[in-house]
Scaffold this motif. Structure first.
Motif, PDB file in Angstrom:
ATOM      1  N   GLU A   1      -3.279   1.508  -1.845  1.00 25.96           N
ATOM      2  CA  GLU A   1      -2.541   0.252  -1.933  1.00 25.96           C
ATOM      3  C   GLU A   1      -1.567   0.272  -3.115  1.00 25.96           C
ATOM      4  O   GLU A   1      -0.400  -0.137  -2.974  1.00 25.96           O
ATOM      5  CB  GLU A   1      -3.517  -0.919  -2.075  1.00 25.96           C
ATOM      6  CG  GLU A   1      -2.846  -2.268  -2.097  1.00 25.96           C
ATOM      7  CD  GLU A   1      -3.840  -3.425  -2.107  1.00 25.96           C
ATOM      8  OE1 GLU A   1      -3.396  -4.551  -1.854  1.00 25.96           O
ATOM      9  OE2 GLU A   1      -5.039  -3.206  -2.374  1.00 25.96           O
ATOM     10  N   LEU A   2      -2.021   0.747  -4.256  1.00 28.89           N
ATOM     11  CA  LEU A   2      -1.124   0.872  -5.416  1.00 28.89           C
ATOM     12  C   LEU A   2       0.048   1.793  -5.104  1.00 28.89           C
ATOM     13  O   LEU A   2       1.194   1.489  -5.437  1.00 28.89           O
ATOM     14  CB  LEU A   2      -1.887   1.408  -6.630  1.00 28.89           C
ATOM     15  CG  LEU A   2      -2.861   0.463  -7.310  1.00 28.89           C
ATOM     16  CD1 LEU A   2      -3.707   1.214  -8.334  1.00 28.89           C
ATOM     17  CD2 LEU A   2      -2.112  -0.681  -7.978  1.00 28.89           C
TER      18      LEU A   2
ATOM     19  N   GLU B   1       1.334   2.512  -2.177  1.00 27.20           N
ATOM     20  CA  GLU B   1       2.240   1.837  -1.240  1.00 27.20           C
ATOM     21  C   GLU B   1       3.088   0.799  -1.960  1.00 27.20           C
ATOM     22  O   GLU B   1       4.284   0.665  -1.682  1.00 27.20           O
ATOM     23  CB  GLU B   1       1.445   1.180  -0.116  1.00 27.20           C
ATOM     24  CG  GLU B   1       0.818   2.160   0.839  1.00 27.20           C
ATOM     25  CD  GLU B   1      -0.154   1.518   1.825  1.00 27.20           C
ATOM     26  OE1 GLU B   1      -0.427   2.157   2.837  1.00 27.20           O
ATOM     27  OE2 GLU B   1      -0.644   0.390   1.573  1.00 27.20           O
ATOM     28  N   ASN B   2       2.481   0.064  -2.889  1.00 25.53           N
ATOM     29  CA  ASN B   2       3.195  -0.994  -3.611  1.00 25.53           C
ATOM     30  C   ASN B   2       4.333  -0.457  -4.470  1.00 25.53           C
ATOM     31  O   ASN B   2       5.307  -1.179  -4.709  1.00 25.53           O
ATOM     32  CB  ASN B   2       2.231  -1.814  -4.469  1.00 25.53           C
ATOM     33  CG  ASN B   2       1.350  -2.720  -3.643  1.00 25.53           C
ATOM     34  OD1 ASN B   2       1.638  -3.009  -2.489  1.00 25.53           O
ATOM     35  ND2 ASN B   2       0.251  -3.167  -4.225  1.00 25.53           N
TER      36      ASN B   2
END
Length: 117
Positions: A50-51, A53-54
């Motif tokens: 998630e990090l 992707e962010n």
């Protein structure tokens, strides 16, 4: 810690050659907590994906990082459960192309784990 020690800088540029050093800096207690159960391991991977992707990392870049992590774990860490043992055996049995495909699958597993919270 200065930015030159990180795998990803503020601009989202990656230095995959620093993966081993970053993992070596992680204390044993933190590694044990992450690797103690496969569910914990998947959650940890999910947060890291998630990090990534962010900050705009591509799936290919994430898979390359997962490959580096897979090589590190296969060489330096003992599996703590059946799932990790299976992953280690698959990793060691595969050639580099198969390991890369498995790294992509692990990124997908982490994405699915995050989506199915």
């Amino acid at each position: 810690m200065s930015e030159h020690n990180h795998v990803v800088n503020k601009e989202g540029q990656t230095a995959l050659g620093r993966v081993d050093a970053a993992l070596d800096r992680m204390d044993d207690k933190a590694k044990d907590e992450i690797l103690e159960s496969f569910d914990t391991f998947k959650k940890y991977l999910g947060l890291r994906v998630e990090l990534a992707e962010n900050i705009g990392l591509s799936e290919e870049t994430m898979a390359k990082a997962a490959e580096r992590i897979g090589n590190y774990l296969a060489a330096k860490e003992e599996p703590r459960n059946r799932e990790e043992k299976l992953l280690q055996e698959l990793w060691k049995a595969g050639n580099s192309e198969q390991q890369h495909a498995l790294a992509h699958m692990l990124v997908g597993l982490a994405q699915n784990a995050r989506e199915n919270k």
